[in-house]
Design an enzyme around this catalytic site. Sequence first.
Site, PDB file in Angstrom:
ATOM      1  NE  ARG A   1      -2.711  -4.865  -5.936  1.00 33.07           N
ATOM      2  CZ  ARG A   1      -1.473  -4.808  -5.436  1.00 33.07           C
ATOM      3  NH1 ARG A   1      -0.622  -5.783  -5.674  1.00 33.07           N
ATOM      4  NH2 ARG A   1      -1.084  -3.790  -4.720  1.00 33.07           N
TER       5      ARG A   1
ATOM      6  CD  GLU B   1      -4.872  -2.310  -7.227  1.00 31.48           C
ATOM      7  OE1 GLU B   1      -4.194  -1.966  -8.221  1.00 31.48           O
ATOM      8  OE2 GLU B   1      -4.377  -2.488  -6.090  1.00 31.48           O
TER       9      GLU B   1
ATOM     10  CE  LYS C   1       7.346   5.737 -14.929  1.00 35.04           C
ATOM     11  NZ  LYS C   1       6.029   5.425 -14.357  1.00 35.04           N
TER      12      LYS C   1
END
Length: 618
Positions: free
Chosen positions: A393, A365, A282
């Site tokens: 969610r 979540e 990344k």
Amino acid sequence: MYKYLYNVNNPEDLKKMNIKELNELTNEIRKFLVRSVSKTGGHLASNLGIVELTLAFHYIFETPKDKIVWDVGHQAYVHKMITGRTSEFETLRKFNGLSGFPKRNESVHDAFDTGHSSTSISAGLGLAMARDIKKENYEVLSVIGDGALTGGMAFEALNHLGHTQTNMTVILNDNEMSIDKNVGSMSNYLLKLRTNKAYKKIKVEFENITNYIPKIGDTVYKTADKIKDSLRYIVSPGALFEEMGIKYFGPIDGHDIEELIQTFKTIKKFKGPSIVHVITKKGKGYRFAEDHPEKYHGVSPFDIKKGIQKSSKETYSSVVGEKMVEMAAKDKNIVAVTAAMPSGTGLGKFQNTYPERFFDVGIAEGHAVTFASGLAANGIKPYFAVYSTFLQRGYDQIIHDIALSNLPVTLLLDRAGIVGADGETHHGVFDLSYLNSIPNLTVMAPMDKYELEKMLELSRTITCPVAIRYPRGEAFKYKQDDCELNVGEWDLIKKGSKVALIGIGAMVKTCLKCSDILSERGINITVINGRFLKPLDFNMLEEIYKEYDYIMTVEDNVLIGGFGSSVSCHLSKLGYKGKLINIGFEDKFIEHGNVDILYDKYGLSATKIAKKIIEEVK
């Protein structure tokens, strides 16, 4: 500056290039991304890490015929460039400009609209099964990050994919990050895969040997297969995917474009479900992003040479983080829970100060909500900090696992209301509505920093579920006083006549600005801070319904089922004879763009509200 970049206007242009030219193109793309995002803001580190992988996709596969589904989708910038949108990048995430996520209405190459995590395998499998039903012929690829793989939905989809045995490829982009560093057993599992060089070497050598065994009967082959299976269990944790019925390929260097191209050539010939494990870095190509990828996940405009400079602004997230540390020092039962966002929700300091009382559950979540309810059921005081849009969610878990048992879990809804450039999938404009419908839940929204701190303190004393929602960005500071905050009590900030303007949360600031505009026109209105959605201040409503000709509510939420809806319902019961006007978002999704532009477009700016009042009372 760019030799190849502007000559690539569609995926077919890539196929004319050799490996050397493709490698040069990767460097140009990274330079372009850093320059462009430094001006517009956006998701930088994830896109820098996926350049070679994206080029390899488009080199081998043929979009829009073949379908690529990007999980979350914030890493699709390179895909947008390859599919003819490079010239539009100066408009990225701006009002009426290029979206920061895949959009089907933006390009035929965008197979599916995304924005939330862990959805790409489910969506891809749906596309693949529809293809099979219609007897069509094309490839489906679902790209998912290692962080997103912690989401339960991803495993539900993998389980189904293995069962169907349809032709589909999952690309696991493994960069060891989501926004913050990944945690949990799945992260450790992928680490073993990443570092297990022995398996890859032994596997290749064993297959080479068995290929030369004379054809002396099925017994030899069955025995060889059994040996290979045993070898896999002994040496490779990758057996998990294989046992689910999904062929595993990897790990593969995600920055070796030649190896990626060769792998995808092989995959294209392979029939059935497969997963390709690709290792990427990344932030690759930009030193600051490589060193601190978490800081360069989503960025505002910045100086390329200096990188992101630390802001001195106090945000609502940082206010929550500081206050949580202070409260935890007084109460050892207070714990903090996050779903892969300790820094984004301001809980970094809490994590460092009280690591034994801090829980990062990964991108999960629903699990976070039920986990918090379990903590509360055994006498712990959990605070779950989460972006408003992501708490959607966990809606069923709020009802079933918290509210039904009336457990004292506090939900801290960050990024409530309009968030700006990330658009439809990230605006938190539904929370007042979906929380409003849940019994046993106390719902409050502060008008400023000081009220947020008081609400956090108040939540410590409440023995039922609590939700506190607050906006993104710099914390507004209106007044610091010692007045008591009681559940269900609003605050009359400014007394006027004829019109009562009731705002909730961040909209109270807008109401005050509106009042100032009207004062210059000789119109003095009453401004009320309606800081509690549940329960409403029924006493104040009973006081004002006889006094004002106009009562107006303002909320940065959809009108259906929200704050104004509740006020309207109660005033109707009281027999209110004046005119009631609810101001909020209509029944539609709000596009991306500058927050002030969006508020003004949808009638929630101070000037638009003032104009409406003038039109009503003149």
